[in-house]
Structure formats: C-alpha cells, structure tokens
Design a protein around this motif. Structure first.
Motif, mmCIF file in Angstrom:
data_model
loop_
_atom_site.group_PDB
_atom_site.id
_atom_site.type_symbol
_atom_site.label_atom_id
_atom_site.label_comp_id
_atom_site.label_asym_id
_atom_site.label_seq_id
_atom_site.Cartn_x
_atom_site.Cartn_y
_atom_site.Cartn_z
ATOM 1 N N VAL A 351 0.819 -1.309 0.145
ATOM 2 C CA VAL A 351 -0.174 -0.037 -0.199
ATOM 3 C C VAL A 351 0.874 1.144 0.046
ATOM 4 O O VAL A 351 1.696 1.254 0.994
ATOM 5 N N ALA A 352 0.521 2.109 -1.056
ATOM 6 C CA ALA A 352 1.529 3.377 -0.894
ATOM 7 C C ALA A 352 0.102 4.523 -0.681
ATOM 8 O O ALA A 352 -0.684 4.854 -1.132
ATOM 9 N N ILE A 353 0.715 5.341 0.323
ATOM 10 C CA ILE A 353 -0.076 6.385 0.831
ATOM 11 C C ILE A 353 0.534 7.767 1.136
ATOM 12 O O ILE A 353 1.846 7.930 1.622
ATOM 13 N N ASP A 354 0.067 8.636 0.299
ATOM 14 C CA ASP A 354 0.358 9.853 0.469
ATOM 15 C C ASP A 354 -0.104 10.388 1.767
ATOM 16 O O ASP A 354 -1.157 10.537 2.044
ATOM 17 N N VAL A 355 0.805 11.150 2.647
ATOM 18 C CA VAL A 355 0.518 11.368 4.077
ATOM 19 C C VAL A 355 1.190 12.847 4.362
ATOM 20 O O VAL A 355 1.786 13.362 3.613
ATOM 21 N N ASP A 356 0.413 13.365 5.619
ATOM 22 C CA ASP A 356 1.137 14.877 5.925
ATOM 23 C C ASP A 356 2.326 14.259 6.627
ATOM 24 O O ASP A 356 2.272 13.395 7.301
ATOM 25 N N ASP A 357 3.443 15.264 6.143
ATOM 26 C CA ASP A 357 4.581 14.901 6.846
ATOM 27 C C ASP A 357 4.624 15.623 8.357
ATOM 28 O O ASP A 357 5.157 16.628 8.421
ATOM 29 N N LYS A 358 4.210 14.882 9.315
ATOM 30 C CA LYS A 358 4.485 15.539 10.490
ATOM 31 C C LYS A 358 4.484 14.314 11.699
ATOM 32 O O LYS A 358 4.311 13.120 11.193
ATOM 33 N N ALA A 359 4.833 14.622 12.967
ATOM 34 C CA ALA A 359 5.363 13.578 13.902
ATOM 35 C C ALA A 359 4.036 12.710 14.140
ATOM 36 O O ALA A 359 2.929 13.231 14.045
ATOM 37 N N GLY A 360 4.149 11.492 14.252
ATOM 38 C CA GLY A 360 2.924 10.656 14.860
ATOM 39 C C GLY A 360 2.308 9.881 13.674
ATOM 40 O O GLY A 360 1.371 9.083 13.790
ATOM 41 N N VAL A 361 2.471 10.466 12.580
ATOM 42 C CA VAL A 361 1.595 9.877 11.469
ATOM 43 C C VAL A 361 2.083 8.379 10.970
ATOM 44 O O VAL A 361 1.016 7.515 11.171
ATOM 45 N N LEU A 362 3.221 7.975 11.439
ATOM 46 C CA LEU A 362 3.617 6.486 10.945
ATOM 47 C C LEU A 362 2.990 5.628 12.121
ATOM 48 O O LEU A 362 2.239 4.616 12.022
ATOM 49 N N ALA A 363 2.837 6.205 13.349
ATOM 50 C CA ALA A 363 2.099 5.388 14.382
ATOM 51 C C ALA A 363 0.723 5.255 14.333
ATOM 52 O O ALA A 363 0.049 4.201 14.526
ATOM 53 N N THR A 364 0.075 6.413 13.660
ATOM 54 C CA THR A 364 -1.348 6.563 13.336
ATOM 55 C C THR A 364 -1.730 5.364 12.524
ATOM 56 O O THR A 364 -2.686 4.665 12.251
ATOM 57 N N VAL A 365 -0.811 5.342 11.327
ATOM 58 C CA VAL A 365 -1.246 4.543 10.250
ATOM 59 C C VAL A 365 -1.102 3.156 10.779
ATOM 60 O O VAL A 365 -1.675 2.227 10.506
ATOM 61 N N ALA A 366 0.055 2.697 11.269
ATOM 62 C CA ALA A 366 0.196 1.312 11.888
ATOM 63 C C ALA A 366 -1.058 1.140 13.011
ATOM 64 O O ALA A 366 -1.342 -0.188 12.709
ATOM 65 N N GLN A 367 -1.641 1.891 13.750
ATOM 66 C CA GLN A 367 -2.724 1.648 14.610
ATOM 67 C C GLN A 367 -3.813 1.171 13.543
ATOM 68 O O GLN A 367 -4.625 0.431 13.953
ATOM 69 N N ALA A 368 -4.018 1.818 12.632
ATOM 70 C CA ALA A 368 -5.147 1.601 11.753
ATOM 71 C C ALA A 368 -4.949 0.227 11.275
ATOM 72 O O ALA A 368 -5.968 -0.552 11.060
ATOM 73 N N PHE A 369 -3.825 -0.375 10.983
ATOM 74 C CA PHE A 369 -3.453 -1.799 10.574
ATOM 75 C C PHE A 369 -3.971 -2.745 11.600
ATOM 76 O O PHE A 369 -4.515 -3.715 11.363
ATOM 77 N N ALA A 370 -3.431 -2.199 12.838
ATOM 78 C CA ALA A 370 -3.591 -3.077 14.184
ATOM 79 C C ALA A 370 -5.042 -3.226 14.143
ATOM 80 O O ALA A 370 -5.771 -4.304 14.641
ATOM 81 N N GLU A 371 -5.828 -2.169 14.036
ATOM 82 C CA GLU A 371 -7.347 -2.340 14.653
ATOM 83 C C GLU A 371 -7.982 -3.429 13.602
ATOM 84 O O GLU A 371 -9.025 -3.922 14.002
ATOM 85 N N HIS A 372 -7.333 -3.560 12.529
ATOM 86 C CA HIS A 372 -8.005 -4.508 11.546
ATOM 87 C C HIS A 372 -7.514 -5.923 11.680
ATOM 88 O O HIS A 372 -7.701 -6.765 10.856
ATOM 89 N N GLY A 373 -6.380 -6.159 12.598
ATOM 90 C CA GLY A 373 -5.973 -7.349 12.780
ATOM 91 C C GLY A 373 -4.787 -7.757 11.771
ATOM 92 O O GLY A 373 -4.280 -8.608 11.493
ATOM 93 N N VAL A 374 -4.293 -6.534 11.138
ATOM 94 C CA VAL A 374 -3.188 -6.933 10.140
ATOM 95 C C VAL A 374 -1.924 -6.401 10.707
ATOM 96 O O VAL A 374 -1.621 -5.224 11.028
ATOM 97 N N SER A 375 -0.946 -7.169 10.373
ATOM 98 C CA SER A 375 0.581 -6.889 10.969
ATOM 99 C C SER A 375 1.339 -6.656 9.738
ATOM 100 O O SER A 375 1.139 -6.861 8.506
ATOM 101 N N ILE A 376 2.137 -5.407 10.005
ATOM 102 C CA ILE A 376 2.853 -4.882 9.100
ATOM 103 C C ILE A 376 4.215 -5.565 9.143
ATOM 104 O O ILE A 376 4.801 -5.905 10.036
#
Length: 429
Positions: A351-376
């Motif tokens: 998955v390629a995602i255009d995101v805002d370049d700011k602190a915490g983005v990676l953690a927020t994206v990782a949390q979205a995966f985790a909420e659906h039971g998907v490991s990165i």
C-alpha cells in the motif's frame, strides 16, 4: 495399418489452419505414432472465400459444421472455433454421434465443462483439451494424469501472454500501461479490443480449468476473483522494482483447509521467484504438491503453431484410444470442495499512501492496520513535506481485513490519498 481414422476440424483461423497444415505435412509420422492413418475429411468455416494461412485440399471446406460433426463416419472432431455457441452444440453433437473430441476452448470449458464431460462419458468417448490452457505448454495432462496420485496444494501461473508482454515492457522500459498496450497491439500480441486479456477474463477461464483439475472439484470462471492490469501504473512497477520485485498478472489456485481459493490479479513477486524471469509473451505454470514438491512448466502460451502442437498431441492420444476401444481420463470432481470467497482468502498487500509529513503519522497509520488485525512486515517513507509517502507491506491476512484497512486509511485526515494497492506473492510471510 488399420483403416484410416476420419478427422473433422471446426475452425480454420490461426490455430485451425496450423492444425490442418500439420495433419498434412506430418501425415506419415502421425500414422506411425497412432497405428492408423488420420484422414482429414472436412474443415468447417464461416466463409468459404476468406483468406487463410494454408491451402485446404479442394472439397474439404464446408459452412455446414453441424452436418460435418453429424456424419457417422467421423471418428475424431477438433474444435478450434472458440466461444460458447455454436461450439458447445457442435461438441455435444459430435459426442452424441460417436466421435471423440479435442478442443482448445477455454471459455466453454470454464463455463460449462461438466456438461461436456457428462456427454463424453455417456457416449463412451474422449474429451481432451491440452490446448485450452497455456498453448504448447503441457500442463493439463500432468495435472490430469501425471500427478493423479499426488495431492496438489497450489498452482501459480502466468497464463496470458498479452498481459505478460505489457507488464514486462513496463518493467524493462518504464513505459506506462497505455504505451505498452499500444506496442503489444502493433506487434500482434494484443487484439484491437484487448478487454478479454487486460481485464483478466482469459486468465480467469484458465484458472478455473486448472483449479478444477488440481483439486478434483468443479470450478467455473464465475467462481474466480478477477482483476486486470489496466489500473497498474508505471509508479506501481517502479515501486516493485525498489522492493526487488516485479509485477505479474497471476492465476493463483490454492487448497485451503479442504476448500479451494482461485483468483486472478496483478501482484508483486520477488525477482528471485522462478515466475519473475518469464519475459515477453511467454507463459509459465508453477505447481506445488505434497510428494513431488515444486514443478515448473514454461513455454509459448499462445500462437497458431504452438497451440496446434498441443491439439495434435491430444489427437494422437485420442486416436490411439479409439483403436484400442478405450477411453482416457474423464472428469474427476469427487472432492466437491467449496470455493472460498475472496474476502476469506489470505494474501498480503503493498500500500502506497500520500500522508501529511508530521510527527505521529507513522504510528497512526500502524494503528489503523492493527485495528483490523493486520500486521505490518515493512514500512518506509519516501519524500518530505507535500511529497511525503509511506509504503507499507503487510504480513498475510484475509483479503477482507486488508481491504477494510485500506478503506480506513482513505477516511483518515492525515491521509491525502491511497495512491496504490497491490497484492504481494512469494517472499517472506
């Protein structure tokens, strides 16, 4: 030698004309291999005056295909018309009238194979179709006969030459889809209307046939999850390259806890995988089984002469069976396994995602995966500021969970756009 066996050919296009040529040019060798001469007694065509690649002996051309297959002296019928009708009616009529049939008709077999099998069994005749999948490559007989004593667990294949040429060109030259398709059309690898190829319909029909044979269950084209390559971009291909991978349109048939999963879609595979080296318009099928292990079949997957080679191979076998008064292998659907919905199939996503370049983005994206039971599995950031992009590759999960994750990402404030979603096959799980 025995009395000649009489052969009727339905269709005289690219494949049919080469079948006629080989029947004439190799008549002596074919007779020796069969044990009786093969006498061509008719070639059914739509138009008598159409231009053809070979000269058909005078008096053999006819527009009465139904009359030809109904002749009581015809022993063997070769169907290379394609499509559903009139091919289905002609094959059924040929079987009912006592002829064995060799066909290259993938669409018909994938839609209504059981009807043909049942007619062949009732008539006590053969139905052979090596040429229906992957042209000259022998794959039907290995699945139907050579591996009949083994348990096949997976069939993974590149079974459409047009799409493989396009994706290979995109990988080697950096071309976009439209540019690569135009070149394929100019070289004769793609039709003027390429829909059947580029949208995966051709590959889906072949996947249904392969899955039916491999897993001893009835699988039709409508059971196959299908995605084409028209949405694959040059950026997708470059991203695969950055990962040490290549994009291929794959037919994937898997045995999953006594159910069958069958799908056709573009996917990234590591360049170290045997299928990654399949170039141009070639085809290859990778088979995994419990006892034999991994097997790969490779060669030209289309074209008049290569496909005619498979047709003639079947013809020799069927003719030998006629002389021996026996039948070859029929349908094997005893397992009667269910076909899994695509959502229950396990796969991996890139998955390629255009995101805002700011602190915490990676953690927020990782949390979205985790909420659906998907490991990165891996994540990397490309670019900065307005060009910031995250590229995430997941571990295996159900397709439904992965699709839900992507929809979740699209609704997040920090995500400007999900620019690419592609499945990943092979490599680490």
């Amino acid at each position: 030698m025995s009395t000649p066996l009489k052969v009727a050919v339905l269709g005289c296009g690219s494949v049919g004309s080469q079948v006629v040529r080989l029947l004439q040019e190799q008549a002596g060798d074919l007779a020796a291999r069969v044990g009786a001469p093969l006498e061509l007694v008719g070639v059914a065509v739509r138009r008598l005056d159409a231009a053809r690649e070979v000269d058909v002996p005078e008096g053999l051309l006819t527009t009465d295909a139904q009359g030809l297959v109904a002749r009581d002296d015809v022993d063997l019928v070769i169907e290379v018309i394609g499509g559903i009708e009139p091919a289905r009616s002609l094959i059924l009529s040929a079987l009912e009238n006592g002829a064995s049939v060799v066909t290259a008709n993938k669409a018909l077999l994938a839609e209504d194979g059981p009807t043909l099998y049942e007619a062949a069994e009732k008539a006590g005749r053969d139905l052979y179709f090596e040429a229906a999948v992957a042209g000259a490559i022998p794959i039907i007989r290995p699945l139907r006969e050579s591996l009949a004593g083994d348990t096949v667990t997976r069939v993974l294949g590149i079974v459409n030459g047009t799409t493989n040429f396009i994706l290979d060109k995109m990988d080697s030259s950096g071309a976009g889809f439209a540019e690569a398709l135009e070149e394929a059309q100019e070289l004769g690898y793609a039709e003027a209307d390429p829909t059947a190829d580029v949208e995966g319909f051709d590959a889906a029909a072949k996947a249904a046939i392969l899955a039916s044979l491999a897993f001893h269950s009835r699988v039709t084209a409508s059971d196959v999850h299908r995605e084409g390559i028209s949405e694959v971009t040059a950026a997708d291909v470059q991203s695969a390259r950055d990962m040490g991978s290549v994009v291929k349109l794959l037919a994937i048939c898997e045995l999953k806890d006594d159910a069958v999963a069958v799908r056709v879609h573009p996917a990234m595979i590591p360049r170290s995988h045997p299928l990654a080296s399949v170039r141009e318009a070639y085809n290859a099928v990778f088979v995994e089984s419990q006892a034999a292990g991994q097997l790969m079949f490779y060669g030209p997957g289309a074209g008049g002469a290569p496909t005619a080679s498979a047709v003639l191979g079947d013809l020799v076998t069927v003719a030998r069976n006629v002389l021996a008064d026996k039948r070859g292998a029929g349908e094997s659907a005893y397992a009667d396994r269910a076909v899994l919905p695509m959502g229950e199939t396990t796969t991996r996503y890139h998955v390629a995602i255009d995101v805002d370049d700011k602190a915490g983005v990676l953690a927020t994206v990782a949390q979205a995966f985790a909420e659906h039971g998907v490991s990165i599995q891996t994540v990397r950031q490309e670019g900065r500021d307005d060009d910031a992009q995250l590229v995430v590759v997941s571990h295996s999960a159900t397709d439904a969970a992965l699709a839900a994750t992507v929809e979740h990402l699209r609704g997040m404030d920090i995500v400007r756009e999900v620019t690419s979603v592609m499945r990943v096959e092979g490599g680490e799980e």
